[in-house]
Design an enzyme around this catalytic site. Structure first.
Site, PDB file in Angstrom:
ATOM      1  NE  ARG A  10      34.268  38.756  40.426  1.00 12.44           N
ATOM      2  CZ  ARG A  10      33.533  38.165  39.488  1.00 12.44           C
ATOM      3  NH1 ARG A  10      32.850  37.098  39.784  1.00 12.44           N
ATOM      4  NH2 ARG A  10      33.493  38.612  38.249  1.00 12.44           N
ATOM      5  CB  THR A  11      34.926  45.532  42.933  1.00 13.37           C
ATOM      6  OG1 THR A  11      35.937  44.648  42.457  1.00 13.37           O
ATOM      7  CG2 THR A  11      35.548  46.581  43.830  1.00 13.37           C
ATOM      8  CE  LYS A  52      21.449  65.479  32.859  1.00 15.75           C
ATOM      9  NZ  LYS A  52      20.770  66.009  34.046  1.00 15.75           N
ATOM     10  NE  ARG A  59      36.468  48.419  39.157  1.00 11.53           N
ATOM     11  CZ  ARG A  59      36.377  47.092  39.162  1.00 11.53           C
ATOM     12  NH1 ARG A  59      35.636  46.479  38.254  1.00 11.53           N
ATOM     13  NH2 ARG A  59      36.997  46.377  40.067  1.00 11.53           N
ATOM     14  CG  HIS A  64      41.372  46.254  42.060  1.00 14.80           C
ATOM     15  ND1 HIS A  64      40.596  46.703  43.110  1.00 14.80           N
ATOM     16  CD2 HIS A  64      40.581  45.433  41.326  1.00 14.80           C
ATOM     17  CE1 HIS A  64      39.396  46.153  43.001  1.00 14.80           C
ATOM     18  NE2 HIS A  64      39.361  45.383  41.929  1.00 14.80           N
TER      19      HIS A  64
HETATM   20  C1  NCD Z   1      39.443  42.576  38.354  1.00 21.12           C
HETATM   21  C2  NCD Z   1      39.466  44.039  37.952  1.00 21.12           C
HETATM   22  O1  NCD Z   1      38.421  44.664  37.784  1.00 21.12           O
HETATM   23  O2  NCD Z   1      40.576  44.534  37.846  1.00 21.12           O
HETATM   24  N1  NCD Z   1      38.197  42.157  38.815  1.00 21.12           N
HETATM   25  C3  NCD Z   1      37.886  42.350  40.133  1.00 21.12           C
HETATM   26  O3  NCD Z   1      37.849  43.444  40.621  1.00 21.12           O
HETATM   27  N2  NCD Z   1      37.668  41.256  40.870  1.00 21.12           N
HETATM   28  C4  NCD Z   1      40.049  41.653  37.383  1.00 21.12           C
HETATM   29  C5  NCD Z   1      39.552  41.627  35.968  1.00 21.12           C
HETATM   30  O4  NCD Z   1      38.680  42.380  35.547  1.00 21.12           O
HETATM   31  O5  NCD Z   1      40.066  40.781  35.223  1.00 21.12           O
END
Ligand code: NCD
Length: 327
Positions: free
Chosen positions: A76-77, A105, A126, A154
Protein backbone atom coordinates in the site's frame (compact mmCIF):
# COMPACT_ATOMS: atom_id res chain seq x y z
CA UNK A 1 3.93 32.28 8.32
CA UNK A 2 1.17 29.83 7.52
CA UNK A 3 1.23 26.45 5.91
CA UNK A 4 1.71 27.87 2.49
CA UNK A 5 5.22 29.29 3.10
CA UNK A 6 7.19 29.29 -0.09
CA UNK A 7 10.88 29.61 0.74
CA UNK A 8 11.53 25.87 0.25
CA UNK A 9 14.68 25.85 2.35
CA UNK A 10 14.97 22.83 4.59
CA UNK A 11 14.87 23.55 8.30
CA UNK A 12 17.73 21.76 10.08
CA UNK A 13 17.41 19.88 13.36
CA UNK A 14 15.60 16.88 14.69
CA UNK A 15 12.25 16.63 12.86
CA UNK A 16 11.59 20.40 13.04
CA UNK A 17 7.98 21.47 13.23
CA UNK A 18 6.17 22.58 10.12
CA UNK A 19 4.96 25.91 11.46
CA UNK A 20 6.57 27.84 8.63
CA UNK A 21 5.18 25.61 5.91
CA UNK A 22 5.80 22.30 4.16
CA UNK A 23 7.71 23.47 1.11
CA UNK A 24 11.11 21.77 1.00
CA UNK A 25 10.68 20.16 4.44
CA UNK A 26 11.24 16.58 5.58
CA UNK A 27 8.34 14.55 6.98
CA UNK A 28 9.99 12.36 9.60
CA UNK A 29 7.71 12.26 12.63
CA UNK A 30 4.16 13.11 13.59
CA UNK A 31 5.70 15.35 16.26
CA UNK A 32 6.28 17.91 13.49
CA UNK A 33 2.54 18.49 12.99
CA UNK A 34 0.20 20.93 14.65
CA UNK A 35 -3.57 20.70 14.38
CA UNK A 36 -3.43 23.59 11.93
CA UNK A 37 -0.93 21.69 9.73
CA UNK A 38 -3.15 18.62 9.81
CA UNK A 39 -6.28 20.49 8.79
CA UNK A 40 -4.32 22.11 5.96
CA UNK A 41 -3.20 18.70 4.61
CA UNK A 42 -6.70 17.25 5.08
CA UNK A 43 -8.24 20.12 3.12
CA UNK A 44 -5.82 19.48 0.24
CA UNK A 45 -6.54 15.74 0.46
CA UNK A 46 -10.26 16.52 0.07
CA UNK A 47 -9.43 18.48 -3.08
CA UNK A 48 -7.24 15.65 -4.38
CA UNK A 49 -10.07 13.20 -3.85
CA UNK A 50 -12.42 15.45 -5.82
CA UNK A 51 -9.89 15.79 -8.67
CA UNK A 52 -9.30 12.03 -8.85
CA UNK A 53 -13.05 11.29 -8.83
CA UNK A 54 -13.74 13.93 -11.47
CA UNK A 55 -10.86 13.61 -13.93
CA UNK A 56 -8.42 11.02 -12.58
CA UNK A 57 -5.31 13.19 -12.63
CA UNK A 58 -3.82 16.68 -12.87
CA UNK A 59 -0.50 18.06 -14.04
CA UNK A 60 0.29 19.90 -10.80
CA UNK A 61 3.64 18.11 -10.36
CA UNK A 62 4.46 17.74 -14.05
CA UNK A 63 8.22 17.60 -14.48
CA UNK A 64 8.83 16.53 -10.88
CA UNK A 65 10.41 13.22 -9.94
CA UNK A 66 9.87 11.11 -6.82
CA UNK A 67 12.35 8.43 -5.70
CA UNK A 68 10.51 5.71 -3.80
CA UNK A 69 13.06 3.63 -1.88
CA UNK A 70 11.84 0.63 0.11
CA UNK A 71 14.29 -1.46 2.13
CA UNK A 72 11.34 -3.38 3.63
CA UNK A 73 8.29 -4.96 1.95
CA UNK A 74 5.31 -2.78 1.12
CA UNK A 75 2.19 -2.95 -1.00
CA UNK A 76 0.00 0.00 0.00
CA UNK A 77 2.53 2.60 1.05
CA UNK A 78 4.76 2.23 -1.99
CA UNK A 79 1.98 1.84 -4.55
CA UNK A 80 -0.08 4.69 -3.11
CA UNK A 81 2.93 7.02 -3.27
CA UNK A 82 3.57 5.93 -6.86
CA UNK A 83 -0.10 6.37 -7.76
CA UNK A 84 -0.15 9.75 -5.97
CA UNK A 85 2.83 11.06 -7.94
CA UNK A 86 1.46 9.66 -11.21
CA UNK A 87 -1.96 11.24 -10.67
CA UNK A 88 -0.24 14.57 -10.05
CA UNK A 89 1.51 14.31 -13.41
CA UNK A 90 4.98 13.58 -11.99
CA UNK A 91 7.15 10.52 -12.43
CA UNK A 92 8.70 7.97 -10.12
CA UNK A 93 11.97 6.10 -9.66
CA UNK A 94 10.73 2.99 -7.84
CA UNK A 95 13.36 1.07 -5.87
CA UNK A 96 11.41 -1.69 -4.21
CA UNK A 97 14.05 -4.32 -4.34
CA UNK A 98 17.17 -2.85 -2.79
CA UNK A 99 18.58 -6.32 -3.44
CA UNK A 100 18.99 -5.26 -7.04
CA UNK A 101 20.44 -1.84 -6.21
CA UNK A 102 23.96 -0.90 -5.14
CA UNK A 103 22.93 -1.37 -1.51
CA UNK A 104 23.96 -5.03 -1.94
CA UNK A 105 27.38 -3.82 -3.11
CA UNK A 106 27.80 -2.22 0.31
CA UNK A 107 26.66 1.30 -0.50
CA UNK A 108 25.72 3.27 2.61
CA UNK A 109 22.33 4.91 3.15
CA UNK A 110 23.79 8.45 2.89
CA UNK A 111 25.44 7.64 -0.45
CA UNK A 112 22.26 6.04 -1.80
CA UNK A 113 20.29 9.11 -0.73
CA UNK A 114 22.84 11.53 -2.21
CA UNK A 115 22.64 9.63 -5.48
CA UNK A 116 18.86 9.62 -5.67
CA UNK A 117 18.51 13.27 -4.79
CA UNK A 118 20.60 14.18 -7.77
CA UNK A 119 17.87 12.69 -9.96
CA UNK A 120 14.72 13.26 -7.90
CA UNK A 121 13.01 16.20 -6.16
CA UNK A 122 11.69 14.25 -3.17
CA UNK A 123 12.55 10.87 -1.62
CA UNK A 124 10.19 8.49 0.14
CA UNK A 125 12.12 6.06 2.34
CA UNK A 126 11.18 2.88 4.20
CA UNK A 127 13.99 1.31 6.22
CA UNK A 128 14.24 -1.36 8.94
CA UNK A 129 16.17 0.84 11.40
CA UNK A 130 14.60 3.35 13.77
CA UNK A 131 15.90 6.81 12.91
CA UNK A 132 17.00 5.93 9.35
CA UNK A 133 14.82 8.66 7.81
CA UNK A 134 16.28 11.23 10.18
CA UNK A 135 19.79 10.17 9.16
CA UNK A 136 18.83 10.37 5.48
CA UNK A 137 17.30 13.81 6.06
CA UNK A 138 20.52 15.09 7.57
CA UNK A 139 22.45 14.17 4.43
CA UNK A 140 19.85 15.17 1.87
CA UNK A 141 19.16 18.65 0.53
CA UNK A 142 15.84 17.46 -0.89
CA UNK A 143 12.83 16.52 1.27
CA UNK A 144 12.78 13.02 2.80
CA UNK A 145 9.41 11.45 3.64
CA UNK A 146 9.52 8.67 6.23
CA UNK A 147 7.46 5.71 5.00
CA UNK A 148 8.27 3.65 8.10
CA UNK A 149 11.53 3.37 10.05
CA UNK A 150 11.59 -0.06 11.70
CA UNK A 151 9.50 -0.08 14.86
CA UNK A 152 9.79 3.71 15.07
CA UNK A 153 7.26 5.81 13.21
CA UNK A 154 5.04 5.78 10.13
CA UNK A 155 3.86 9.40 9.97
CA UNK A 156 2.08 9.34 6.62
CA UNK A 157 0.04 6.35 7.79
CA UNK A 158 -0.95 8.20 10.96
CA UNK A 159 -2.03 11.17 8.85
CA UNK A 160 -4.25 9.00 6.68
CA UNK A 161 -5.57 7.24 9.79
CA UNK A 162 -6.54 10.53 11.40
CA UNK A 163 -8.02 11.78 8.12
CA UNK A 164 -10.09 8.58 7.96
CA UNK A 165 -11.38 9.05 11.52
CA UNK A 166 -12.34 12.63 10.76
CA UNK A 167 -13.97 11.77 7.42
CA UNK A 168 -15.88 8.78 8.81
CA UNK A 169 -17.01 10.16 12.16
CA UNK A 170 -17.00 13.89 11.44
CA UNK A 171 -14.72 14.73 14.38
CA UNK A 172 -11.77 13.49 16.37
CA UNK A 173 -12.35 15.29 19.67
CA UNK A 174 -14.47 13.41 22.16
CA UNK A 175 -13.84 9.95 20.71
CA UNK A 176 -12.72 6.75 22.39
CA UNK A 177 -9.96 5.18 20.28
CA UNK A 178 -8.96 1.60 21.14
CA UNK A 179 -5.74 0.26 19.59
CA UNK A 180 -5.62 -3.51 19.51
CA UNK A 181 -2.88 -6.05 18.84
CA UNK A 182 0.85 -5.60 18.45
CA UNK A 183 1.39 -2.24 20.07
CA UNK A 184 5.03 -3.02 20.80
CA UNK A 185 6.34 -3.49 17.28
CA UNK A 186 3.57 -1.79 15.28
CA UNK A 187 4.92 1.56 14.17
CA UNK A 188 1.55 2.78 12.91
CA UNK A 189 0.12 2.82 16.44
CA UNK A 190 3.21 4.60 17.77
CA UNK A 191 2.62 7.43 15.32
CA UNK A 192 -1.17 7.46 15.70
CA UNK A 193 -1.08 7.55 19.53
CA UNK A 194 1.37 10.47 19.40
CA UNK A 195 -0.72 12.32 16.85
CA UNK A 196 -3.92 11.83 18.84
CA UNK A 197 -2.26 13.62 21.79
CA UNK A 198 -3.24 16.81 19.99
CA UNK A 199 -6.92 15.94 20.33
CA UNK A 200 -9.27 15.49 23.23
CA UNK A 201 -9.54 11.71 22.96
CA UNK A 202 -9.72 8.76 25.29
CA UNK A 203 -7.24 6.03 24.31
CA UNK A 204 -7.18 2.40 25.36
CA UNK A 205 -4.23 0.20 24.46
CA UNK A 206 -5.34 -3.41 24.12
CA UNK A 207 -2.55 -5.98 23.88
CA UNK A 208 -1.09 -9.09 25.45
CA UNK A 209 1.57 -8.31 28.08
CA UNK A 210 4.51 -8.98 25.72
CA UNK A 211 3.13 -6.61 23.08
CA UNK A 212 2.32 -3.60 25.27
CA UNK A 213 2.74 -0.07 23.97
CA UNK A 214 6.35 1.10 24.52
CA UNK A 215 6.83 3.21 27.63
CA UNK A 216 8.05 6.26 25.73
CA UNK A 217 4.78 6.42 23.76
CA UNK A 218 2.69 5.71 26.86
CA UNK A 219 4.49 8.43 28.79
CA UNK A 220 4.10 10.88 25.94
CA UNK A 221 0.34 10.29 25.93
CA UNK A 222 0.20 10.71 29.72
CA UNK A 223 2.30 13.86 29.55
CA UNK A 224 -0.41 15.36 27.34
CA UNK A 225 -2.89 14.48 30.12
CA UNK A 226 -4.80 12.25 27.78
CA UNK A 227 -7.16 9.74 29.27
CA UNK A 228 -5.34 6.42 28.68
CA UNK A 229 -5.80 2.87 29.88
CA UNK A 230 -4.25 -0.50 29.11
CA UNK A 231 -5.93 -3.89 29.02
CA UNK A 232 -5.39 -7.27 27.38
CA UNK A 233 -9.13 -7.90 26.94
CA UNK A 234 -10.86 -6.53 23.86
CA UNK A 235 -14.22 -7.08 25.59
CA UNK A 236 -13.30 -4.19 27.89
CA UNK A 237 -13.48 -1.74 24.96
CA UNK A 238 -15.79 -3.21 22.35
CA UNK A 239 -19.00 -1.57 23.62
CA UNK A 240 -17.55 1.91 24.13
CA UNK A 241 -15.00 2.28 21.30
CA UNK A 242 -15.72 4.75 18.52
CA UNK A 243 -12.62 3.57 16.70
CA UNK A 244 -11.30 0.02 16.95
CA UNK A 245 -7.82 0.23 15.40
CA UNK A 246 -6.64 -3.35 14.87
CA UNK A 247 -3.04 -4.27 14.01
CA UNK A 248 -1.16 -7.29 12.71
CA UNK A 249 1.28 -9.09 15.00
CA UNK A 250 4.57 -8.10 13.37
CA UNK A 251 6.12 -11.53 12.86
CA UNK A 252 9.28 -10.15 11.25
CA UNK A 253 10.21 -8.21 14.41
CA UNK A 254 10.25 -11.22 16.75
CA UNK A 255 13.59 -12.75 17.69
CA UNK A 256 11.78 -15.74 19.17
CA UNK A 257 9.41 -17.72 16.92
CA UNK A 258 7.82 -19.46 19.91
CA UNK A 259 6.89 -16.09 21.37
CA UNK A 260 5.32 -15.06 18.05
CA UNK A 261 3.33 -18.30 17.95
CA UNK A 262 2.07 -17.68 21.46
CA UNK A 263 0.50 -14.31 20.56
CA UNK A 264 -0.20 -14.44 16.83
CA UNK A 265 -3.87 -15.36 17.24
CA UNK A 266 -4.48 -13.48 20.47
CA UNK A 267 -7.23 -11.32 18.94
CA UNK A 268 -9.69 -12.08 16.19
CA UNK A 269 -12.43 -9.53 15.56
CA UNK A 270 -15.49 -11.58 14.71
CA UNK A 271 -19.09 -10.78 13.74
CA UNK A 272 -20.11 -11.94 17.19
CA UNK A 273 -17.82 -9.37 18.80
CA UNK A 274 -19.05 -6.67 16.40
CA UNK A 275 -22.55 -7.42 17.69
CA UNK A 276 -21.48 -5.77 20.95
CA UNK A 277 -20.02 -2.67 19.28
CA UNK A 278 -21.75 0.67 18.79
CA UNK A 279 -23.82 1.14 15.69
CA UNK A 280 -21.83 4.23 14.82
CA UNK A 281 -18.21 3.18 15.19
CA UNK A 282 -15.46 2.16 12.78
CA UNK A 283 -13.00 -0.71 12.55
CA UNK A 284 -9.65 0.35 11.11
CA UNK A 285 -6.50 -1.57 10.16
CA UNK A 286 -3.36 -0.28 8.41
CA UNK A 287 -3.24 -3.61 6.51
CA UNK A 288 -1.94 -6.14 5.63
CA UNK A 289 -4.34 -8.27 7.66
CA UNK A 290 -3.37 -11.79 8.61
CA UNK A 291 -6.05 -13.35 10.82
CA UNK A 292 -6.94 -10.58 13.26
CA UNK A 293 -10.13 -9.45 11.50
CA UNK A 294 -12.57 -12.04 10.26
CA UNK A 295 -13.38 -11.71 6.54
CA UNK A 296 -17.06 -11.84 7.49
CA UNK A 297 -16.75 -8.26 8.75
CA UNK A 298 -15.61 -6.83 5.41
CA UNK A 299 -19.20 -6.15 4.37
CA UNK A 300 -20.15 -4.52 7.67
CA UNK A 301 -20.51 -0.77 6.96
CA UNK A 302 -18.41 -0.14 10.07
CA UNK A 303 -15.42 -1.86 8.44
CA UNK A 304 -13.49 1.23 7.32
CA UNK A 305 -10.14 -0.37 6.43
CA UNK A 306 -10.57 -0.38 2.67
CA UNK A 307 -11.76 3.24 2.66
CA UNK A 308 -8.81 4.03 4.96
CA UNK A 309 -6.45 2.49 2.42
CA UNK A 310 -7.92 4.57 -0.41
CA UNK A 311 -7.54 7.72 1.70
CA UNK A 312 -3.80 7.01 1.78
CA UNK A 313 -3.46 8.05 -1.84
CA UNK A 314 -5.21 11.41 -1.31
CA UNK A 315 -3.13 12.17 1.78
CA UNK A 316 0.08 11.30 -0.07
CA UNK A 317 -0.96 13.44 -3.04
CA UNK A 318 -1.50 16.30 -0.59
CA UNK A 319 1.87 15.78 1.11
CA UNK A 320 3.79 15.56 -2.17
CA UNK A 321 2.16 18.73 -3.48
CA UNK A 322 2.88 20.48 -0.17
CA UNK A 323 6.57 19.58 0.16
CA UNK A 324 7.12 20.49 -3.49
CA UNK A 325 5.54 23.90 -2.92
CA UNK A 326 2.58 23.36 -5.23
CA UNK A 327 -0.27 22.96 -2.77
C1 NCD B 1 2.02 -1.16 8.09
C2 NCD B 1 3.53 -0.97 8.19
O1 NCD B 1 4.25 -1.21 7.22
O2 NCD B 1 3.93 -0.55 9.25
N1 NCD B 1 1.57 -1.29 6.78
C3 NCD B 1 1.30 -0.16 6.06
O3 NCD B 1 2.15 0.66 5.83
N2 NCD B 1 0.04 0.02 5.66
C4 NCD B 1 1.46 -2.17 9.01
C5 NCD B 1 1.99 -3.57 8.98
O4 NCD B 1 2.91 -3.94 8.26
O5 NCD B 1 1.43 -4.38 9.74
Amino acid sequence: MGNGARNGIKTVGLAPNLSSGFYGQDIISVRQFTRENLQYIFAIADEMRAVVKRVGSTDLLKGHVLACVFYEPSTRTSSSFIAAMSRLGGSVIPINEVRYSSVTKGESLPDTIRTLESYADVIVLRHPEVGASQVAAEYARKPIINAGDGVGEHPTQALLDLYTIQSELGTVDGLHVAMVGDLRYGRTVHSLARLLCQYDVQMTFVSPEVLRMPLDVLNEVKAHKRDVEETYDVHDVIASADVLYVTRVQRERFADQAQYDSVKDFYVITSELMGQAKERMIVMHPLPRVSEISYAIDNDPRAAYFRQMENGMYIRMALLAAVLGKA
